[in-house]
Design an enzyme around this catalytic site. Structure first.
Site, PDB file in Angstrom:
ATOM      1  N   ASN A 168      37.028  -2.274  17.995  1.00  0.00           N
ATOM      2  CA  ASN A 168      38.482  -2.504  18.061  1.00  0.00           C
ATOM      3  C   ASN A 168      38.975  -3.476  16.987  1.00  0.00           C
ATOM      4  OD1 ASN A 168      39.146  -0.953  20.544  1.00  0.00           O
ATOM      5  ND2 ASN A 168      37.675  -2.384  21.443  1.00  0.00           N
TER       6      ASN A 168
ATOM      7  N   SER B  47      42.748 -15.788  14.724  1.00  0.00           N
ATOM      8  CA  SER B  47      42.645 -16.638  15.914  1.00  0.00           C
ATOM      9  C   SER B  47      42.014 -17.991  15.612  1.00  0.00           C
ATOM     10  CB  SER B  47      41.782 -15.922  16.962  1.00  0.00           C
ATOM     11  OG  SER B  47      41.447 -16.811  18.015  1.00  0.00           O
TER      12      SER B  47
ATOM     13  N   TYR C 112      33.882 -12.738  19.036  1.00  0.00           N
ATOM     14  CA  TYR C 112      35.310 -12.438  18.849  1.00  0.00           C
ATOM     15  C   TYR C 112      35.829 -13.187  17.613  1.00  0.00           C
ATOM     16  CZ  TYR C 112      40.302 -13.358  19.620  1.00  0.00           C
ATOM     17  OH  TYR C 112      41.654 -13.533  19.454  1.00  0.00           O
TER      18      TYR C 112
ATOM     19  N   LYS D  81      37.452 -11.916  13.936  1.00  0.00           N
ATOM     20  CA  LYS D  81      38.714 -12.372  13.334  1.00  0.00           C
ATOM     21  C   LYS D  81      38.471 -12.855  11.909  1.00  0.00           C
ATOM     22  CE  LYS D  81      41.425 -11.227  16.536  1.00  0.00           C
ATOM     23  NZ  LYS D  81      42.472 -10.228  16.300  1.00  0.00           N
TER      24      LYS D  81
HETATM   25  N1  LIG Z   1      47.461 -14.535  23.048  1.00  0.00           N
HETATM   26  C1  LIG Z   1      46.943 -15.490  22.272  1.00  0.00           C
HETATM   27  O1  LIG Z   1      47.082 -16.701  22.568  1.00  0.00           O
HETATM   28  C2  LIG Z   1      46.200 -15.143  21.016  1.00  0.00           C
HETATM   29  C3  LIG Z   1      46.101 -13.834  20.555  1.00  0.00           C
HETATM   30  N2  LIG Z   1      45.456 -13.589  19.372  1.00  0.00           N
HETATM   31  C4  LIG Z   1      45.358 -12.233  18.846  1.00  0.00           C
HETATM   32  O2  LIG Z   1      46.624 -11.609  18.924  1.00  0.00           O
HETATM   33  C5  LIG Z   1      46.455 -10.221  19.194  1.00  0.00           C
HETATM   34  C6  LIG Z   1      47.251  -9.842  20.441  1.00  0.00           C
HETATM   35  O3  LIG Z   1      46.744 -10.610  21.517  1.00  0.00           O
HETATM   36  P1  LIG Z   1      47.397 -10.553  22.966  1.00  0.00           P
HETATM   37  O4  LIG Z   1      48.764  -9.977  22.870  1.00  0.00           O
HETATM   38  O5  LIG Z   1      47.198 -11.853  23.591  1.00  0.00           O
HETATM   39  O6  LIG Z   1      46.419  -9.530  23.661  1.00  0.00           O
HETATM   40  P2  LIG Z   1      46.793  -8.373  24.708  1.00  0.00           P
HETATM   41  O7  LIG Z   1      45.512  -7.895  25.285  1.00  0.00           O
HETATM   42  O8  LIG Z   1      47.864  -8.839  25.627  1.00  0.00           O
HETATM   43  O9  LIG Z   1      47.392  -7.269  23.748  1.00  0.00           O
HETATM   44  C7  LIG Z   1      46.582  -6.513  22.894  1.00  0.00           C
HETATM   45  C8  LIG Z   1      47.119  -5.098  22.878  1.00  0.00           C
HETATM   46  O10 LIG Z   1      46.335  -4.334  21.960  1.00  0.00           O
HETATM   47  C9  LIG Z   1      46.084  -3.074  22.548  1.00  0.00           C
HETATM   48  N3  LIG Z   1      44.841  -2.585  21.980  1.00  0.00           N
HETATM   49  C10 LIG Z   1      43.606  -3.125  22.075  1.00  0.00           C
HETATM   50  N4  LIG Z   1      42.716  -2.366  21.428  1.00  0.00           N
HETATM   51  C11 LIG Z   1      43.413  -1.326  20.887  1.00  0.00           C
HETATM   52  C12 LIG Z   1      43.037  -0.211  20.111  1.00  0.00           C
HETATM   53  N5  LIG Z   1      41.761   0.005  19.760  1.00  0.00           N
HETATM   54  N6  LIG Z   1      43.997   0.638  19.720  1.00  0.00           N
HETATM   55  C13 LIG Z   1      45.294   0.462  20.088  1.00  0.00           C
HETATM   56  N7  LIG Z   1      45.698  -0.569  20.851  1.00  0.00           N
HETATM   57  C14 LIG Z   1      44.764  -1.467  21.242  1.00  0.00           C
HETATM   58  C15 LIG Z   1      45.986  -3.330  24.034  1.00  0.00           C
HETATM   59  O11 LIG Z   1      46.280  -2.143  24.771  1.00  0.00           O
HETATM   60  C16 LIG Z   1      47.016  -4.422  24.243  1.00  0.00           C
HETATM   61  O12 LIG Z   1      48.270  -3.898  24.606  1.00  0.00           O
HETATM   62  C17 LIG Z   1      44.964  -9.971  19.359  1.00  0.00           C
HETATM   63  O13 LIG Z   1      44.461  -9.468  18.136  1.00  0.00           O
HETATM   64  C18 LIG Z   1      44.416 -11.344  19.629  1.00  0.00           C
HETATM   65  O14 LIG Z   1      43.083 -11.462  19.177  1.00  0.00           O
HETATM   66  C19 LIG Z   1      44.886 -14.586  18.635  1.00  0.00           C
HETATM   67  C20 LIG Z   1      44.920 -15.865  19.073  1.00  0.00           C
HETATM   68  C21 LIG Z   1      45.584 -16.265  20.284  1.00  0.00           C
HETATM   69  O1  LIG Z   2      42.260 -15.968  20.334  1.00  0.00           O
HETATM   70  C1  LIG Z   2      42.598 -16.268  21.462  1.00  0.00           C
HETATM   71  O2  LIG Z   2      42.853 -17.552  21.737  1.00  0.00           O
HETATM   72  C2  LIG Z   2      43.592 -17.934  22.904  1.00  0.00           C
HETATM   73  C3  LIG Z   2      43.346 -19.413  23.129  1.00  0.00           C
HETATM   74  O3  LIG Z   2      41.964 -19.626  23.269  1.00  0.00           O
HETATM   75  P1  LIG Z   2      41.376 -20.367  24.562  1.00  0.00           P
HETATM   76  O4  LIG Z   2      39.941 -20.589  24.232  1.00  0.00           O
HETATM   77  O5  LIG Z   2      42.145 -21.648  24.699  1.00  0.00           O
HETATM   78  O6  LIG Z   2      41.614 -19.483  25.750  1.00  0.00           O
HETATM   79  C4  LIG Z   2      43.160 -17.079  24.093  1.00  0.00           C
HETATM   80  O7  LIG Z   2      43.880 -17.451  25.251  1.00  0.00           O
HETATM   81  C5  LIG Z   2      43.415 -15.645  23.724  1.00  0.00           C
HETATM   82  O8  LIG Z   2      43.063 -14.774  24.780  1.00  0.00           O
HETATM   83  C6  LIG Z   2      42.583 -15.273  22.536  1.00  0.00           C
HETATM   84  O9  LIG Z   2      42.935 -13.980  22.087  1.00  0.00           O
END
Ligand SMILES: NC(=O)C1=CN([C@@H]2O[C@H](COP(=O)(O)OP(=O)(O)OC[C@H]3O[C@@H](n4cnc5c(N)ncnc54)[C@H](O)[C@@H]3O)[C@@H](O)[C@H]2O)C=CC1
Ligand SMILES: O=C1O[C@H](COP(=O)(O)O)[C@@H](O)[C@H](O)[C@H]1O
Length: 257
Positions: free
Chosen positions: A84, A109, A146, A150
């Site tokens: 992914n 990330s 993970y 990234k």
């Molecule tokens: N939420 C956070 O605090 C952080 C998020 N990120 C990054 O931001 C991005 C989004 O994260 P979130 O919104 O929190 O995660 P999330 O899990 O809420 O959203 C990710 C979305 O990507 C879709 N997805 C996953 N694999 C897929 C694929 N192969 N093809 C099409 N769709 C796919 C899922 O269905 C989901 O809707 C990720 O790449 C994550 O690593 C990075 C650091 C922190």
């Molecule tokens: O990259 C990500 O980081 C956030 C924050 O990290 P955490 O170790 O404080 O949980 C995480 O919540 C998120 O799922 C992840 O995609």
């Protein structure tokens, strides 16, 4: 100016924050392997980012790509992040170049650099009076597989910029939490990204001119150990929120007008 934006991973939390702030500002094409559960702006493509043909079709007429789709779990196993996060991200960059997209914004990330948080430095580095600061010029130092995925995405971006002149911004997102900073979690408070600042930061990534950038995506938290200077300089990021303004769920200080 960019008008049409492809948002991969649109059905997730970061997508929600971005669309919450910017739904009316661009022509959106949203892509996710999960169908939408409520009304969304623009067109919605249900597809997997590892499906090269579907991703190529989704790029048609697009100015800027915000690439969020992937496995966001710090504990995600190698087979999932390989498919992914690494394969999927390469598919997105390749299709973007083929389609003549101007810029790709990649959701990196904090976990790409999580192992700078050594036993000797923590928990002091999470506190306001500690001056340890990462600024985006340091090498990746992932804290899990993970985070490795990234770092690989950032390197793919570097390659597609250098070889194909694609503008690439890698945003090392901290901890996106809605409404208020994480509670009883110093590390999370230091790298909190509010929904409002998240939408603003990605807006700047759509509008600004840049070559290849790695920036930290956090609010202007007093506790920070990630510098936001590069995001300010290269992108014009001007965050409004600060985890120090909160006492638990309660906002006790208003930002300056
Ligand atoms: N939420 C956070 O605090 C952080 C998020 N990120 C990054 O931001 C991005 C989004 O994260 P979130 O919104 O929190 O995660 P999330 O899990 O809420 O959203 C990710 C979305 O990507 C879709 N997805 C996953 N694999 C897929 C694929 N192969 N093809 C099409 N769709 C796919 C899922 O269905 C989901 O809707 C990720 O790449 C994550 O690593 C990075 C650091 C922190
Ligand atoms: O990259 C990500 O980081 C956030 C924050 O990290 P955490 O170790 O404080 O949980 C995480 O919540 C998120 O799922 C992840 O995609």
């Amino acid at each position: 100016m960019a008008q049409s934006v492809l948002l991969t991973g649109a059905a997730g939390r970061v997508g929600d924050a971005i669309l919450g702030g910017l739904a009316d500002d661009y022509e959106w094409r949203l892509l996710d392997r999960e169908p939408p559960t409520d009304d969304q702006p623009g067109e919605f493509v249900v597809a997997d980012i590892t499906d090269a043909e579907a991703v190529r079709e989704a790029m048609d007429g697009i100015d800027v790509v915000i690439h969020l789709a992937g496995d966001p779990r710090p504990e995600a196993p190698w087979n999932s992040v390989l498919t992914n996060n690494i394969d999927g991200t390469q598919t997105v960059f390749e299709a973007a170049v083929d389609a003549g997209v101007e810029a790709v914004v990649f959701a990196s990330s904090n976990h790409a650099v999580g192992n700078y948080e050594t036993d000797e430095r923590t928990p002091e580095m999470y506190r306001e009076d500690d001056d340890y600061l990462l600024d985006g010029t340091e090498l990746p130092r992932p804290s899990n597989l993970y985070g490795v995925s990234k770092a690989a995405g950032e390197t793919l971006g570097r390659y597609y910029h250098d070889e194909h002149d694609l503008s690439v911004a890698c945003v090392r997102i901290g901890n996106l939490t809605q409404g208020h900073p994480p509670i009883d979690y110093e590390r999370g408070q230091a790298m909190w990204l509010s929904y409002r600042d998240c939408a603003h930061l990605f807006d700047r990534c759509i509008r600004a001119d840049y070559d290849y950038e790695i920036v930290y995506g956090i609010s202007d938290n007093d506790r920070k150990y990630y510098s936001i200077e590069r995001a300010r300089e290269a992108l014009g990021y001007d965050p409004q929120d600060n985890s120090a303004y909160y006492d638990g769920e309660e906002q006790v200080v208003e930002p300056d007008a």
